[in-house]
Motif scaffolding. Sequence first.
Motif, PDB file in Angstrom:
ATOM      1  N   UNK A 111      44.204  49.210  53.416  1.00 22.01           N
ATOM      2  CA  UNK A 111      43.189  48.721  52.448  1.00 22.01           C
ATOM      3  C   UNK A 111      42.961  47.308  52.263  1.00 22.01           C
ATOM      4  N   UNK A 112      41.761  47.006  51.834  1.00 25.74           N
ATOM      5  CA  UNK A 112      41.513  45.452  51.555  1.00 25.74           C
ATOM      6  C   UNK A 112      41.650  45.035  50.175  1.00 25.74           C
ATOM      7  N   UNK A 113      42.437  44.015  49.771  1.00 23.17           N
ATOM      8  CA  UNK A 113      42.622  43.581  48.402  1.00 23.17           C
ATOM      9  C   UNK A 113      41.463  42.866  47.866  1.00 23.17           C
ATOM     10  N   UNK A 114      40.704  43.700  47.145  1.00 22.18           N
ATOM     11  CA  UNK A 114      39.418  43.271  46.620  1.00 22.18           C
ATOM     12  C   UNK A 114      39.858  42.104  45.308  1.00 22.18           C
ATOM     13  N   UNK A 115      40.919  42.356  44.801  1.00 26.34           N
ATOM     14  CA  UNK A 115      41.299  41.183  43.786  1.00 26.34           C
ATOM     15  C   UNK A 115      41.756  39.885  44.162  1.00 26.34           C
ATOM     16  N   UNK A 116      42.120  39.912  45.489  1.00 29.22           N
ATOM     17  CA  UNK A 116      42.760  38.422  45.713  1.00 29.22           C
ATOM     18  C   UNK A 116      41.862  37.431  45.546  1.00 29.22           C
ATOM     19  N   UNK A 117      40.302  37.500  45.776  1.00 27.18           N
ATOM     20  CA  UNK A 117      39.450  36.562  45.572  1.00 27.18           C
ATOM     21  C   UNK A 117      38.287  37.055  44.392  1.00 27.18           C
ATOM     22  N   UNK A 118      38.832  37.661  43.465  1.00 27.44           N
ATOM     23  CA  UNK A 118      37.921  38.282  42.598  1.00 27.44           C
ATOM     24  C   UNK A 118      37.127  37.046  41.880  1.00 27.44           C
ATOM     25  N   UNK A 119      35.773  37.155  41.718  1.00 20.35           N
ATOM     26  CA  UNK A 119      35.224  36.086  41.015  1.00 20.35           C
ATOM     27  C   UNK A 119      35.687  35.833  39.481  1.00 20.35           C
ATOM     28  N   UNK A 120      36.179  36.524  38.991  1.00 15.72           N
ATOM     29  CA  UNK A 120      36.613  36.291  37.396  1.00 15.72           C
ATOM     30  C   UNK A 120      37.988  35.236  37.715  1.00 15.72           C
ATOM     31  N   UNK A 121      38.631  35.284  38.867  1.00 14.19           N
ATOM     32  CA  UNK A 121      39.711  34.434  39.039  1.00 14.19           C
ATOM     33  C   UNK A 121      39.025  33.133  39.138  1.00 14.19           C
ATOM     34  N   UNK A 122      38.233  32.983  39.992  1.00 14.55           N
ATOM     35  CA  UNK A 122      37.428  31.450  40.287  1.00 14.55           C
ATOM     36  C   UNK A 122      36.970  30.922  38.936  1.00 14.55           C
ATOM     37  N   UNK A 123      36.171  31.837  38.201  1.00 14.83           N
ATOM     38  CA  UNK A 123      35.619  31.324  36.725  1.00 14.83           C
ATOM     39  C   UNK A 123      36.888  30.879  35.777  1.00 14.83           C
ATOM     40  N   UNK A 130      37.983  27.429  37.000  1.00 14.62           N
ATOM     41  CA  UNK A 130      37.237  26.397  36.900  1.00 14.62           C
ATOM     42  C   UNK A 130      37.157  25.878  35.484  1.00 14.62           C
ATOM     43  N   UNK A 131      37.609  26.678  34.539  1.00 12.50           N
ATOM     44  CA  UNK A 131      37.746  26.325  33.131  1.00 12.50           C
ATOM     45  C   UNK A 131      39.029  26.674  32.670  1.00 12.50           C
ATOM     46  N   UNK A 132      40.139  25.948  32.978  1.00 11.20           N
ATOM     47  CA  UNK A 132      41.602  26.515  32.613  1.00 11.20           C
ATOM     48  C   UNK A 132      42.050  26.490  31.226  1.00 11.20           C
ATOM     49  N   UNK A 133      41.319  25.396  30.379  1.00  5.29           N
ATOM     50  CA  UNK A 133      41.599  25.342  29.146  1.00  5.29           C
ATOM     51  C   UNK A 133      40.607  26.072  28.317  1.00  5.29           C
ATOM     52  N   UNK A 134      39.627  26.250  28.688  1.00  2.00           N
ATOM     53  CA  UNK A 134      38.425  26.965  27.937  1.00  2.00           C
ATOM     54  C   UNK A 134      37.901  28.157  28.911  1.00  2.00           C
ATOM     55  N   UNK A 135      38.550  28.946  29.162  1.00  9.25           N
ATOM     56  CA  UNK A 135      37.874  29.983  29.999  1.00  9.25           C
ATOM     57  C   UNK A 135      36.928  31.136  29.489  1.00  9.25           C
ATOM     58  N   UNK A 136      36.091  31.517  30.460  1.00 12.38           N
ATOM     59  CA  UNK A 136      35.189  32.609  29.794  1.00 12.38           C
ATOM     60  C   UNK A 136      35.638  33.813  29.390  1.00 12.38           C
ATOM     61  N   UNK A 137      35.011  34.673  28.588  1.00 17.51           N
ATOM     62  CA  UNK A 137      35.431  35.795  28.315  1.00 17.51           C
ATOM     63  C   UNK A 137      35.014  36.874  29.773  1.00 17.51           C
ATOM     64  N   UNK A 138      35.802  37.852  29.507  1.00 21.74           N
ATOM     65  CA  UNK A 138      35.776  38.722  30.779  1.00 21.74           C
ATOM     66  C   UNK A 138      34.413  39.531  30.910  1.00 21.74           C
ATOM     67  N   UNK A 139      33.529  39.628  29.970  1.00 24.49           N
ATOM     68  CA  UNK A 139      32.415  40.211  29.794  1.00 24.49           C
ATOM     69  C   UNK A 139      32.418  41.758  30.658  1.00 24.49           C
ATOM     70  N   UNK A 140      31.705  41.731  31.448  1.00 26.24           N
ATOM     71  CA  UNK A 140      31.567  43.171  32.205  1.00 26.24           C
ATOM     72  C   UNK A 140      32.692  43.166  33.467  1.00 26.24           C
ATOM     73  N   UNK A 141      33.659  42.661  33.422  1.00 30.75           N
ATOM     74  CA  UNK A 141      34.633  42.844  34.462  1.00 30.75           C
ATOM     75  C   UNK A 141      35.302  43.983  34.264  1.00 30.75           C
ATOM     76  N   UNK A 193      40.777  44.385  35.614  1.00 34.16           N
ATOM     77  CA  UNK A 193      41.555  43.274  34.729  1.00 34.16           C
ATOM     78  C   UNK A 193      42.979  43.526  34.621  1.00 34.16           C
ATOM     79  N   UNK A 194      43.386  44.749  34.318  1.00 28.15           N
ATOM     80  CA  UNK A 194      44.650  44.924  33.913  1.00 28.15           C
ATOM     81  C   UNK A 194      45.590  44.798  35.243  1.00 28.15           C
TER      82      UNK A 194
END
Length: 573
Positions: free
Chosen positions: A456-468, A471-482, A487-488
Amino acid sequence: MHVVATAGHVDHGKSTLVEALTGTDPDRFAEEKARGLTIDLGFAATTLPSGAPLSLVDVPGHVRFIKNMLAGVGAVDACLFVVAATEGWKPQSEEHLRILELLGVAHGIVALTKVGVADEDLVELAHLELEERLAGTFLEGAAIVDVDAPTDVGLDDLRAALDDLLAATPTSADHGRPRLWVDRSFAAKGSGTVVTGTLTGGRLAVDDEFELHPRGDRVRVRALQNHHEARDDLPPGSRCAVNLVGVAHDDVQRGDVLVRPGRWHLTTVVDADLAVLDGLDHAVSRRGAFVAYVGAGEHPVRLRILGPDALEPGARGAVRLFLPEALPLLPGDRFVLRESGRAETVGGGEVLDVDPRERASRARPDRSVDRVVRERGWVNVDELERLTGERRDPDLGNWAVDPGALQESVAGLRERLEDAGPLGLDLALLDDRQRAVVELLDDAVVDGGHLRPADAVDTLADHPFLAALAAQPFAPPDPGDVDRGELREMVRRGTVVEQDGVFFAASGVEAAARLAARLLADDPDGFTVSAFREAAGNTRKHTLPLLARLDGTGVTRRRGDLRIGGPRLPDPD
């Protein structure tokens, strides 16, 4: 130790013979002595010329006491069949022989008694009759010893024949699962409740805990005796007198049974093989008032023929017996069936299944352990031993598994894995059997509590939410529709850190630790929340969870309104 029961017609000299062999009068009751008639069971013991110990159970011969006879022969190894030369073969001789065969007794010898008061011709005729009557039975070819107990004629020959009999008779096996059917219960002065019986299946020791069924009382063995000798423990095959703690003697009756707690299956329904006596003058059907003799007890039962509507005389077939109370039974246990209305022995046989699963119309019982497993699919090996008496190595986990059921379980798990999506199958959602099957899937891997296809391909290794988050380490965005499952899983893997409902990249938490170290390098006395907030360029919404995380992991410690360095404070950049 072997236990041998007498058998034979009334007044053919069974009790006299037992007393001559052992020195013990087996007739215990005044009425028995007054009438010269054995009414209940008697017990005696002797040591044979070889040194072998022998227990004898003397049973009544009169037809009116047949139930007492049956209680005495339920757990014997062999029989001493007694026929008087003066009378020859009689009705109870025939019934006792058939009962012994029905109970599976396979070893015995014959004592031809009262030869001292019979002339030579009568004795010769008795021998000829015995050979004819015993032909085709387990006593065919057995030693026939001429005896006259009052004059000691033949007693030495009888003892020698008994020695030969015991040498050829297997002893009771030790399966580590003792069972004792109670044939007597009484109160001994200064001791309390005492029960007696023949021990089978395992050893019995002082201080052992047992259950007394069908009542279910928990009892303890206070003391043990074997033929009036105190013993600390006794092997299977022994006649036992057991002093019990935990039950009054009035609450124990013949036919009760002692077993170890949790080691036996208690049943009220059994499938069995029934052999109908060929001397019966009618067929056996479900109609009738039947009594089953099992162990040392008698139990009114309902009977259902499995297959035909009735069994003809001489026929054998499968039946289902319904007992009034739960008993600890095993396949192979023997029973005798009588019809109380006609006061006759109908037949007997052996138990095949102590926990029938098939409907009566479909049941085809036998003693196959594989059938028991097949009908259940999966069965715990401890339960399998309770159901069959056989201990098997488990096929998987702690189960014996039918091949068809196992194949079905593997296919079902593969299907669930295919439907689980990229995260795989959460092992917490599987039952014990399904978890055991996991090890059979060599094309799947377990990773962090999830089962995934190996390719199986690990779809979480480069998940968009990780990049988000990064990009904002001290003021991260909410997970929204993740996806919450994704997420767990990222939190479980440690690539995302959750603190007080706010999600940070793991790299962001590490950056926060380095920021704290720089602030403390500038001001070792500590920094405030506002100082950290200004340095991080965020708001209290993110500052407070970040500081709570740093405190919780030992990077910082709180002292009043300040944060000071903790044991895990990194070096500043």
